[in-house]
Design a protein around this motif. Structure first.
Motif, mmCIF file in Angstrom:
data_model
loop_
_atom_site.group_PDB
_atom_site.id
_atom_site.type_symbol
_atom_site.label_atom_id
_atom_site.label_comp_id
_atom_site.label_asym_id
_atom_site.label_seq_id
_atom_site.Cartn_x
_atom_site.Cartn_y
_atom_site.Cartn_z
ATOM 1 N N HIS A 152 0.654 -0.661 0.144
ATOM 2 C CA HIS A 152 0.245 0.051 -0.283
ATOM 3 C C HIS A 152 1.211 0.743 -0.316
ATOM 4 N N ASP A 153 2.000 0.937 -0.158
ATOM 5 C CA ASP A 153 3.140 2.388 -0.534
ATOM 6 C C ASP A 153 2.790 3.040 -1.865
ATOM 7 N N GLU A 154 2.758 4.722 -1.761
ATOM 8 C CA GLU A 154 2.954 5.484 -2.460
ATOM 9 C C GLU A 154 4.139 6.863 -2.982
ATOM 10 N N PRO A 155 4.433 6.332 -4.258
ATOM 11 C CA PRO A 155 3.201 6.068 -4.815
ATOM 12 C C PRO A 155 3.062 5.249 -5.797
ATOM 13 N N ALA A 156 2.889 5.359 -6.760
ATOM 14 C CA ALA A 156 2.308 3.172 -6.758
ATOM 15 C C ALA A 156 2.932 3.428 -7.901
ATOM 16 N N ASP A 157 4.732 3.903 -8.775
ATOM 17 C CA ASP A 157 5.282 3.426 -8.910
ATOM 18 C C ASP A 157 6.892 3.265 -8.392
ATOM 19 N N LEU A 158 6.585 3.527 -7.190
ATOM 20 C CA LEU A 158 7.721 3.222 -6.651
ATOM 21 C C LEU A 158 7.949 2.060 -6.708
ATOM 22 N N PRO A 159 7.923 0.287 -6.604
ATOM 23 C CA PRO A 159 8.584 -0.503 -7.263
ATOM 24 C C PRO A 159 9.310 -0.003 -8.750
ATOM 25 N N GLU A 160 8.844 0.783 -9.816
ATOM 26 C CA GLU A 160 9.061 1.316 -10.799
ATOM 27 C C GLU A 160 10.445 1.493 -10.668
ATOM 28 N N ARG A 161 10.830 2.684 -10.069
ATOM 29 C CA ARG A 161 11.596 3.931 -9.395
ATOM 30 C C ARG A 161 12.639 2.791 -8.736
ATOM 31 N N LEU A 162 12.378 1.892 -7.879
ATOM 32 C CA LEU A 162 13.691 1.528 -6.945
ATOM 33 C C LEU A 162 14.293 0.499 -8.274
ATOM 34 N N ARG A 163 13.490 -0.480 -8.909
ATOM 35 C CA ARG A 163 14.905 -1.474 -9.712
ATOM 36 C C ARG A 163 14.950 -0.733 -11.320
ATOM 37 N N ALA A 164 14.756 0.484 -11.195
ATOM 38 C CA ALA A 164 15.502 1.514 -12.271
ATOM 39 C C ALA A 164 17.060 2.353 -11.183
ATOM 40 N N GLY B 73 -6.289 -17.431 13.407
ATOM 41 C CA GLY B 73 -7.373 -15.799 13.511
ATOM 42 C C GLY B 73 -6.157 -14.901 12.912
ATOM 43 N N PHE B 74 -4.983 -14.850 12.703
ATOM 44 C CA PHE B 74 -4.285 -13.512 11.711
ATOM 45 C C PHE B 74 -5.285 -13.206 10.382
ATOM 46 N N VAL B 75 -5.383 -12.123 9.975
ATOM 47 C CA VAL B 75 -5.886 -11.668 9.230
ATOM 48 C C VAL B 75 -4.738 -10.886 8.005
ATOM 49 N N ALA B 76 -5.037 -10.834 6.355
ATOM 50 C CA ALA B 76 -4.094 -10.667 6.089
ATOM 51 C C ALA B 76 -4.238 -8.578 5.957
ATOM 52 N N VAL B 77 -2.926 -7.942 6.107
ATOM 53 C CA VAL B 77 -3.953 -6.407 6.017
ATOM 54 C C VAL B 77 -2.617 -5.188 4.531
ATOM 55 N N THR B 78 -1.796 -6.196 4.583
ATOM 56 C CA THR B 78 -0.876 -5.546 3.331
ATOM 57 C C THR B 78 0.471 -7.022 2.598
ATOM 58 N N THR B 79 1.200 -6.611 1.657
ATOM 59 C CA THR B 79 1.703 -7.087 1.619
ATOM 60 C C THR B 79 2.911 -6.658 1.927
ATOM 61 N N THR B 80 4.492 -7.543 2.060
ATOM 62 C CA THR B 80 5.793 -6.876 2.117
ATOM 63 C C THR B 80 6.977 -7.347 1.482
ATOM 64 N N THR B 81 7.782 -6.373 -0.119
ATOM 65 C CA THR B 81 8.569 -7.067 -0.570
ATOM 66 C C THR B 81 10.355 -6.842 -0.587
ATOM 67 N N PRO B 82 11.097 -7.624 0.123
ATOM 68 C CA PRO B 82 12.395 -6.950 -0.024
ATOM 69 C C PRO B 82 12.659 -6.599 -1.021
ATOM 70 N N TYR B 83 13.218 -5.254 -1.653
ATOM 71 C CA TYR B 83 13.861 -5.169 -2.883
ATOM 72 C C TYR B 83 15.378 -4.306 -2.964
#
Length: 265
Positions: free
Chosen positions: A87-99, A251-261
Motif C-alpha cells: 500500500h506504499d505510495e506513489p504507485a510507481d515506487l517499485p519501478e523507480r526502485l528497479r530503475a 485467526g490472523f488477518v492479512a493487512v498488506t504485503t511486503t517485498t524486500p527490494y
C-alpha cells in the motif's frame, strides 16, 4: 485493541511498527534519518531502509532519495534492503526502485492477529519434540544449521545478529527452538515492542520431515503466551506462502504485503 478490521489493523501497523527503532540498538548498529526514511547501518547482513510513509515524495525528489541510498551503500560496499509494502505510495515506487538497481525478492503477506486466544491454548508438539528458550551462541549456531538445511543458502548472519540483540536488551526478544534429540527441527523468535501493544514473530523455518505435524503451530502458540505475559495484545508476522494459511486459520488477518527490494553493489 481487539478490532480485527484489516484497515484498522494496517493503520496500527503503520503507526507502531514501520518506523520503530529499538532502544537500545544492538552493538555496532546505528540509525540515520534521511527525510522520511530511516537508514539502519551496521547489521551483519547489510543495511535496512524503512519508513512510516514517504511524506508525499514523487518524481525527481523521490528518485533523489533513492539515489542517495544507492550511493551510500555503494560506497560502503554493502547490500541494503528497502522494505516495500503493497500500500506504499506513489504507485510507481517499485519501478523507480528497479530503475535504481534494486531487485525484488519473494513477496510476503503481513498478517496480524489477537494474542490472547492463541495464548489461551497449550502448545502441543509431536512425541519426542520439546520447546526450549535459548540464548547461548552454540544454540544460535544450531539454528543456522537448520535454516541452511531448509533454504540451501547462507544464513550465517542470523547467529551473530540474534546474539547482539540478546546482549543489547534481553527483555526485548526471546528465541525458541523445537528440538528432537540433539537436532533443531524448527526455530523462531518473538520481539516485544514495549508500549505499542504489538509483539512480532520471526523465523519459523521447519525441516521438511517435521512439517505438517504441528511443530510450527506449537511454536506460534508458545510465543503468543510469552507475548501476552509482557502485555502484548496483537501479534504480527511477515508470512511466507507456506505459513500464511496456517496463521490465517489461527485467526490472523492479512493487512498488506511486503517485498524486500535489495540493492547489491
Amino acid at each position: 485493541m481487539t478490532d480485527l478490521d484489516a484497515t484498522t489493523l494496517r493503520d496500527s501497523y503503520d503507526r507502531h511498527l514501520r518506523a520503530h527503532v529499538p532502544d537500545p540498538l544492538p552493538a555496532g548498529v546505528s540509525v540515520e534519518r534521511d527525510g522520511p526514511l530511516l537508514r539502519f547501518l551496521g547489521f551483519d547482513e547489510g543495511g535496512f531502509l524503512t519508513y512510516r510513509d514517504l511524506g508525499g515524495l514523487t518524481g525527481d525528489a523521490l528518485d533523489e532519495l533513492i539515489g542517495r541510498q544507492v550511493a551510500i551503500f555503494r560506497d560502503r560496499g554493502e547490500p541494503v534492503e528497502w522494505k516495500l509494502h503493497g500500500h506504499d505510495e506513489p504507485a510507481d515506487l517499485p519501478e523507480r526502485l528497479r530503475a535504481a538497481g534494486f531487485v525484488p525478492a519473494e513477496r510476503e503477506t503481513v498478517v496480524i492477529g489477537p494474542a490472547a486466544p492463541l495464548a489461551a491454548a497449550l502448545p502441543v508438539v509431536p512425541e519426542g519434540v520439546r520447546l526450549r528458550e535459548v540464548t547461548a551462541r552454540a544454540d544460535l549456531d544450531r539454528i543456522v544449521v537448520m535454516e541452511e538445511a531448509v533454504w540451501g543458502t547462507d544464513r550465517g548472519h542470523l547467529a551473530p545478529g540474534l546474539a547482539k540483540e540478546i546482549a543489547a536488551d534481553p527483555q526485548s526478544i526471546t528465541v525458541v527452538v523445537a528440538e528432537a534429540g540433539n537436532e533443531v527441527v524448527c526455530a523462531g523468535w518473538v520481539r516485544y515492542l514495549h508500549g505499542s501493544g504489538f509483539a512480532t514473530l520471526w523465523g519459523g523455518s521447519t525441516l521438511p520431515q517435521w512439517r505438517r505435524r504441528g511443530v510450527y503451530r506449537a511454536l506460534v502458540t508458545y510465543r503468543a503466551r510469552l507475548a501476552v505475559q509482557r502485555g502484548a495484545t496483537l501479534l504480527q508476522v511477515d508470512a511466507s506462502e507456506d505459513s500464511r494459511p496456517i496463521l490465517q486459520r489461527l485467526g490472523f488477518v492479512a493487512v498488506t504485503t511486503t517485498t524486500p527490494y535489495v540493492y547489491t553493489p
